[in-house]
Design an enzyme around this catalytic site. Structure first.
Site, PDB file in Angstrom:
ATOM      1  N   CYS A 100       0.840  -1.186   0.094  1.00  0.00           N
ATOM      2  CA  CYS A 100      -0.167  -0.074   0.074  1.00  0.00           C
ATOM      3  C   CYS A 100       0.912   1.117  -0.091  1.00  0.00           C
ATOM      4  O   CYS A 100       2.082   0.807  -0.082  1.00  0.00           O
ATOM      5  CB  CYS A 100      -1.064   0.073   1.155  1.00  0.00           C
TER       6      CYS A 100
ATOM      7  N   ASN B  14       2.292   1.260   4.082  1.00  0.00           N
ATOM      8  CA  ASN B  14       2.690  -0.048   4.985  1.00  0.00           C
ATOM      9  C   ASN B  14       2.522   0.373   6.576  1.00  0.00           C
ATOM     10  O   ASN B  14       3.078  -0.273   7.232  1.00  0.00           O
ATOM     11  CB  ASN B  14       4.146  -0.097   4.615  1.00  0.00           C
TER      12      ASN B  14
ATOM     13  N   ASP C  67      -7.997   3.833   1.410  1.00  0.00           N
ATOM     14  CA  ASP C  67      -7.209   4.095   2.333  1.00  0.00           C
ATOM     15  C   ASP C  67      -7.923   4.860   3.418  1.00  0.00           C
ATOM     16  O   ASP C  67      -8.484   5.662   3.327  1.00  0.00           O
ATOM     17  CB  ASP C  67      -6.026   5.170   1.497  1.00  0.00           C
TER      18      ASP C  67
ATOM     19  N   CYS D 148      -0.971   0.943   7.327  1.00  0.00           N
ATOM     20  CA  CYS D 148      -2.707   0.545   7.543  1.00  0.00           C
ATOM     21  C   CYS D 148      -3.285  -0.525   6.768  1.00  0.00           C
ATOM     22  O   CYS D 148      -3.349  -1.383   7.357  1.00  0.00           O
ATOM     23  CB  CYS D 148      -3.522   1.762   6.826  1.00  0.00           C
ATOM     24  N   ARG D 149      -3.348  -0.533   5.547  1.00  0.00           N
ATOM     25  CA  ARG D 149      -3.835  -1.442   4.734  1.00  0.00           C
ATOM     26  C   ARG D 149      -3.052  -2.609   4.457  1.00  0.00           C
ATOM     27  O   ARG D 149      -3.382  -3.980   4.831  1.00  0.00           O
ATOM     28  CB  ARG D 149      -4.392  -1.179   3.462  1.00  0.00           C
ATOM     29  N   SER D 150      -1.626  -2.821   4.121  1.00  0.00           N
ATOM     30  CA  SER D 150      -0.946  -3.876   3.909  1.00  0.00           C
ATOM     31  C   SER D 150      -0.533  -4.622   4.890  1.00  0.00           C
ATOM     32  O   SER D 150      -0.309  -5.977   4.744  1.00  0.00           O
ATOM     33  CB  SER D 150       0.222  -3.337   2.847  1.00  0.00           C
TER      34      SER D 150
END
Ligand code: 4NP
Length: 153
Positions: free
Chosen positions: A8, A11, A123, A13-15
């Protein structure tokens, strides 16, 4: 052993959520000898930092451990990993723009594997609350299960 890299922007939050979920699922499915995973950022702003407190909260609410810290993607990653899975179309264009020609990794949206067809993992970093992180978690669970269902037979 097949290797998956979740990507993402930051690195944090999402990934990391995707990586934690995937690691949990391969353990649950006894596939630890078949699959490994990591996550990384397109940008270097949060290098060395643990995930955002809301990402950590969502993972701990679901009793999923995570000990990683952020790192930026390396050029070697494009040939080291078999799959590089991004969260949104901007991630995919950056990855494809930076990838060496004929790189080994297949660059795909993680959401391509969501059986509900929700392809974009938005995001949630600038959100006020945690809801966007919980939604990201649910999308990661569906998509990582979908990915493993498709690639583990
Ligand atoms: P992520 O969220 O890409 O899901 O980790 C973000 C985290 C930080 C920033 C952007 C997105 N940032 O600009 O610092």
């Amino acid at each position: 052993m097949k290797k998956v890299l979740f990507i993402c922007l930051g690195n944090i939050c999402r990934s990391p959520i995707a990586e934690a979920v995937f690691a949990h699922l391969i353990k649950q499915r006894n596939l630890e000898n078949a699959w490994s995973c990591d996550s990384a950022a397109l940008g270097g702003w949060h290098e060395g930092n643990p995930p955002d407190h809301r990402a950590r909260k969502v993972l701990s609410n679901h009793k999923i451990p995570y000990n990683g810290v952020a790192r930026q993607i390396f050029s070697e990653d494009y040939n080291d990993f078999d799959f590089i899975l991004g969260m949104d179309e901007n991630n995919i264009s950056s990855l494809k723009g930076d990838a060496p020609q004929n790189c080994k990794a297949k660059i795909l949206l993680l959401g391509d594997f969501d059986p509900n067809g929700e392809r974009i993992i938005r995001d949630p970093y600038y959100d006020d609350g945690i809801e966007g992180f919980e939604k990201c978690f649910e999308q990661c669970v569906r998509s990582c299960n979908g990915f493993l269902d498709q690639h583990s037979s």
